[in-house]
Write an enzyme that holds these catalytic residues in place. Structure first.
Site, PDB file in Angstrom:
ATOM      1  N   HIS A  86       0.825  -1.216   0.000  1.00 10.47           N
ATOM      2  CA  HIS A  86       0.000   0.000   0.000  1.00 10.47           C
ATOM      3  C   HIS A  86       0.855   1.260   0.000  1.00 10.47           C
ATOM      4  O   HIS A  86       0.361   2.342   0.307  1.00 10.47           O
ATOM      5  CB  HIS A  86      -0.905   0.036   1.232  1.00 10.47           C
TER       6      HIS A  86
ATOM      7  N   HIS B 128      -6.661  -4.525  -1.626  1.00  7.60           N
ATOM      8  CA  HIS B 128      -5.829  -5.727  -1.612  1.00  7.60           C
ATOM      9  C   HIS B 128      -5.991  -6.553  -2.868  1.00  7.60           C
ATOM     10  O   HIS B 128      -5.710  -7.739  -2.883  1.00  7.60           O
ATOM     11  CB  HIS B 128      -6.169  -6.603  -0.418  1.00  7.60           C
TER      12      HIS B 128
END
Lengths: 316, 234
Positions: free
Chosen positions: A41, A203
């Site tokens: 991320h 994700h």
């Protein structure tokens, strides 16, 4: 992580434990702010360690929360004697590992409070489910609470402030292409050209719905509409994040930002601050997420307060 | 797989169980990750394998356990493995599978060799630990859908006086059925829950891993050897 260490001598990077903290440690009397989560991320979370934001970040495997030992190491690194606040994105793995770490920290007599970030309106909230995901609002919480922590607010006040930011924030994401988790040989979902996935997480997991590819203006209307359906934006002063998923050029994000701005204004909201860029990403996924936070005077002041981190830096 | 049916779960059998589970996870890591793709984030097999490999390394490093020796108690062996999983897997699987083994180990206490009733109590403790931590119930499309019926089947078999390996085989069978039962369910816990109705039609990867864990237990206890012997007797 070695790259982060090379570029940022002001950070202490423990490559072994995969914990990043401020080189000087936490000033005595200041509450330590700790976050963490799966990697993939970037710049979240390690890129937000520094003055005005986090004191330490624990970096898990890609899309996998850090283990309790890592969170405990980050908590120790961030402890300046006034307690430590965990900022946790609402995913089962993150919640469980941070909870176990908080119990271990308690054995060390480090007081820990937790703010759970669950801003994603694409997930229908229910007391019977894992609840909403934590996404773009994580950045809002880390920035606002980080600024307040520099002003030596106490742990309980910071936790309450963090929860207020979460309560005032909503997000919605759209993917144009999927991403592939390392170790897996296929993308997280198959997305034919000409289609997009609505209500994605961060994700590479599939979203709630698949629809034909739309224009930036239409995507802005879908995202803002989903947010406004959940929490009306009319008459509000907003902080807006137009966040890239990692594989979308900044040029396209700016196009979307313009359309999001127009869409929000059309709904009677006033956009007082806007941040555009790749801040909470999903590896190489193409797409974007819109996050908004309803501001008041105090939150605006804390958002504007100086910050000096690898990924967010102003006013200093 | 044990060539002889074991009458009790001792430390050596516990080590064999863990080795068998690690081998199954290594063999099926790709399958577990594939199951995670449509409902999760495509990493269940990779993550669990990282943990079971660490468990194997710890068993090898531990002198007594390295050669599959009988030192220590089964409770110690399972507790140590659970702590290793918590420390290495991450995600939700690490705390949940790790807690399951830690609780099972704690429930076994100091007994050097656990009988069927004691193993049943350990499995019950594992289930309770998982439920408390994950707050999932049967029907949420999680590992609990496999573990809950498996524990019940083990207890039933043990109460009816079945030998330990057969109780474990019954548990493995119930776990397989329980895992299969997640297919039509809409997930209410874990990452699959974000999909809402789209989570329907998929087997929960965590439930499948529970099936592997209990199949490894039955194998380590020599359930097949027992069945073969029964066949010869007939």
């Amino acid at each position: 992580m070695r790259g982060l260490a090379a570029a940022h001598p002001e950070l202490a990077v423990d490559v072994e434990a995969r914990v990043v903290s401020r080189a000087g440690g936490t000033r005595p009397g200041k509450v330590g702010l700790v976050s963490g989560g799966g990697s993939g991320h970037e710049p979240l979370h390690a890129g937000f360690v520094g003055h005005g934001m986090l004191d330490a970040a624990a970096c898990g495997a890609v899309f996998t929360s850090p283990v309790p030992d890592q969170v405990l190491a980050a908590t120790r690194a961030a402890s300046g004697g006034a307690g430590v606040l965990h900022v946790v994105k609402n995913y089962t793995g993150d919640v469980l590992n941070f909870r176990m770490a908080a119990e271990l920290a308690d054995d060390d007599d480090v007081e820990v409070a937790t703010v759970l970030v669950d801003d994603d309106v694409a997930v229908t909230d229910s007391t019977y489910t894992a609840g909403r995901r934590g996404t773009g609002a994580t950045l809002f919480v880390e920035k606002v609470v980080g600024a307040a922590a520099e002003e030596d607010l106490a742990l309980a006040e910071l936790a309450a402030l963090g929860r207020e930011v979460v309560e005032r924030s909503r997000s919605f994401g759209v993917a144009l292409s999927p991403c592939t988790t390392p170790g897996s040989d296929k993308p997280g979902f198959d997305l034919p050209a000409g289609e997009m996935e609505l209500g994605i997480g961060i994700h590479g997991e599939p979203g709630r719905e698949r629809v034909p590819l739309a224009t930036s203006r239409e995507i802005a209307a879908i995202a803002v509409g989903a947010i406004a359906d959940d929490a009306p934006v009319g008459g509000e002063e907003l902080l807006v994040l137009v966040n890239g998923a990692g594989g979308t050029p900044l040029l396209e994000l700016q196009v979307l930002a313009g359309d999001v701005h127009a869409e929000l204004q059309g709904r009677g909201a006033r956009v007082v601050r806007m941040l555009v860029g790749n801040h909470v990403t999903s590896l190489e996924m193409a797409g974007a997420m819109v996050s908004v936070c309803r501001l008041d005077e105090r939150l605006l002041r804390l958002w504007d307060a100086p910050v000096a981190t690898p990924a967010l830096r102003w006013g200093r | 797989m044990s060539a002889v049916a074991r009458e009790a779960l001792d430390a050596a059998a516990a080590r064999e169980w863990l080795r068998g589970f690690a081998a199954a996870v290594a063999e099926r890591s790709g399958e577990l990750t594939d199951l995670d793709r449509p409902v999760g984030d495509s990493d269940h097999g990779v993550n669990l394998r990282r943990g079971t490999e660490a468990v194997l390394a710890a068993l090898d490093a531990d002198g007594a356990g390295g050669a599959g020796g009988a030192d220590g108690t089964p409770g110690q062996v399972l507790g140590a493995a659970g702590r290793t999983l918590v420390s290495t897997v991450g995600g939700a699987s690490g705390p949940l599978f790790g807690t399951a083994l830690r609780r099972a180990g704690k429930a076994l206490g100091e007994v050097p060799a656990a009988d069927a009733a004691q193993v049943a109590a350990a499995l019950r403790a594992a289930l309770e630990g998982v439920v408390r931590l994950g707050e999932a119930r049967v029907g949420d499309a999680t590992m609990v859908d496999a573990l809950d019926p498996a524990v019940a089947a083990f207890e039933r078999a043990a109460q009816e006086g079945a030998p330990l390996p057969r109780a474990a085989r019954a548990a493995a069978g119930a776990a397989a059925e329980g895992a299969a039962s997640t297919v039509p369910l809409v997930a209410r816990k874990g990452r699959a829950s974000y999909l809402g109705p789209r989570s329907r039609g998929h087997l929960d990867p965590g439930a499948r891993s529970v099936e592997l864990l209990l199949t490894a237990l039955a194998d380590a206890l020599g359930a097949d050897a027992l069945d073969a012997r029964a066949g010869e007797g007939a």
